[in-house]
Design an enzyme around this catalytic site. Sequence first.
Site, PDB file in Angstrom:
ATOM      1  N   ILE A  71       0.890  -1.178   0.000  1.00  0.00           N
ATOM      2  CA  ILE A  71       0.000   0.000   0.000  1.00  0.00           C
ATOM      3  C   ILE A  71       0.920   1.217   0.000  1.00  0.00           C
ATOM      4  CG2 ILE A  71      -0.320  -0.090   2.526  1.00  0.00           C
ATOM      5  CD1 ILE A  71      -3.160   1.151   1.971  1.00  0.00           C
ATOM      6  N   VAL A  73       1.508   5.564  -1.198  1.00  0.00           N
ATOM      7  CA  VAL A  73       1.052   6.872  -1.671  1.00  0.00           C
ATOM      8  C   VAL A  73       2.302   7.639  -2.094  1.00  0.00           C
ATOM      9  CG1 VAL A  73      -0.022   9.053  -0.947  1.00  0.00           C
ATOM     10  CG2 VAL A  73      -0.977   6.873  -0.153  1.00  0.00           C
ATOM     11  N   GLY A  81      -4.340  11.857   4.168  1.00  0.00           N
ATOM     12  CA  GLY A  81      -5.490  10.975   4.405  1.00  0.00           C
ATOM     13  C   GLY A  81      -5.736   9.952   3.307  1.00  0.00           C
ATOM     14  N   GLY A  83      -3.784   7.421   2.185  1.00  0.00           N
ATOM     15  CA  GLY A  83      -3.422   6.053   2.562  1.00  0.00           C
ATOM     16  C   GLY A  83      -4.506   5.426   3.425  1.00  0.00           C
ATOM     17  N   GLU A 105       2.417  -7.491   6.826  1.00  0.00           N
ATOM     18  CA  GLU A 105       3.707  -7.352   7.500  1.00  0.00           C
ATOM     19  C   GLU A 105       4.157  -5.904   7.405  1.00  0.00           C
ATOM     20  OE1 GLU A 105       4.018  -9.952   4.927  1.00  0.00           O
ATOM     21  OE2 GLU A 105       3.770 -11.670   6.264  1.00  0.00           O
ATOM     22  N   ASN A 110       8.896   1.506  10.484  1.00  0.00           N
ATOM     23  CA  ASN A 110       7.967   2.292   9.658  1.00  0.00           C
ATOM     24  C   ASN A 110       6.851   2.868  10.546  1.00  0.00           C
ATOM     25  OD1 ASN A 110       6.323   3.382   7.706  1.00  0.00           O
ATOM     26  ND2 ASN A 110       6.434   1.610   6.335  1.00  0.00           N
ATOM     27  N   TYR A 117      -1.974   1.431  10.707  1.00  0.00           N
ATOM     28  CA  TYR A 117      -2.569   0.115  10.970  1.00  0.00           C
ATOM     29  C   TYR A 117      -3.146   0.063  12.387  1.00  0.00           C
ATOM     30  CZ  TYR A 117       0.125  -1.058   6.801  1.00  0.00           C
ATOM     31  OH  TYR A 117       0.637  -1.069   5.528  1.00  0.00           O
TER      32      TYR A 117
END
Length: 156
Positions: A71, A73, A81, A83, A105, A110, A117
């Site tokens: 995922i 951007v 916003g 992502g 993962e 990060n 998440y």
Amino acid sequence: MALFSIRPMREDDVPQVIEIENRIYEFPWSARNFLDSLRAGYDLHCFLLDDILVGYIVMMQVVDEVHLLNISVSADQQGKGYGKHLLQWGLSRARMAGLEGMLLEVRPSNTVAKALYDNQGFKLIGVRKNYYPARVGREDALVLFKRLGQGLDIAA
Ligand SMILES: CC(C)(COP(=O)(O)OP(=O)(O)OC[C@H]1O[C@@H](n2cnc3c(N)ncnc32)[C@H](O)[C@@H]1OP(=O)(O)O)[C@@H](O)C(=O)NCCC(=O)NCCS
């Protein structure tokens, strides 16, 4: 105000995707990784702002779960916003497909992705030792999972 849309990725998007990928990751996916994912029938979508490709999401169904493989951007559009929107879209898509959860993962280093998440209700379920290449040696991967219940994927 910019208009956004999400549509399936095509092979001819890959050069643009790679341009973004190479700018935002120290260890980016290659064009071959994206092409192989498309040909394998994984679920790849692009996020567009006023028809300009600024992000993408790659998911793969494994039995009754979905694995979030990528995922992203583009560097100049991060922190606005998008992502979060793309992730919520992926979660809704997986739920509508009747899947039970999303697995992913992430590198412990990060912090932005981890915060994303965490805010979306992912829980730590394991650690894969020495999973990622790193500048020095290798880095572990945190394995996160979110169960897909009923209802909307809005942040708590
Ligand atoms: C991770 C990524 C997809 C997030 O997308 P984004 O559009 O930048 O993030 P958003 O603006 O939607 O913010 C989502 C959440 O991330 C966190 N976040 C965003 N910017 C942050 C920053 N500078 N510092 C800390 N947390 C941050 C916040 O928790 C935010 O949620 P909130 O706004 O409800 O507080 C994007 O930054 C990216 O492509 N990064 C590089 C590639 C990558 O690391 N991908 C994930 C690999 S696992």
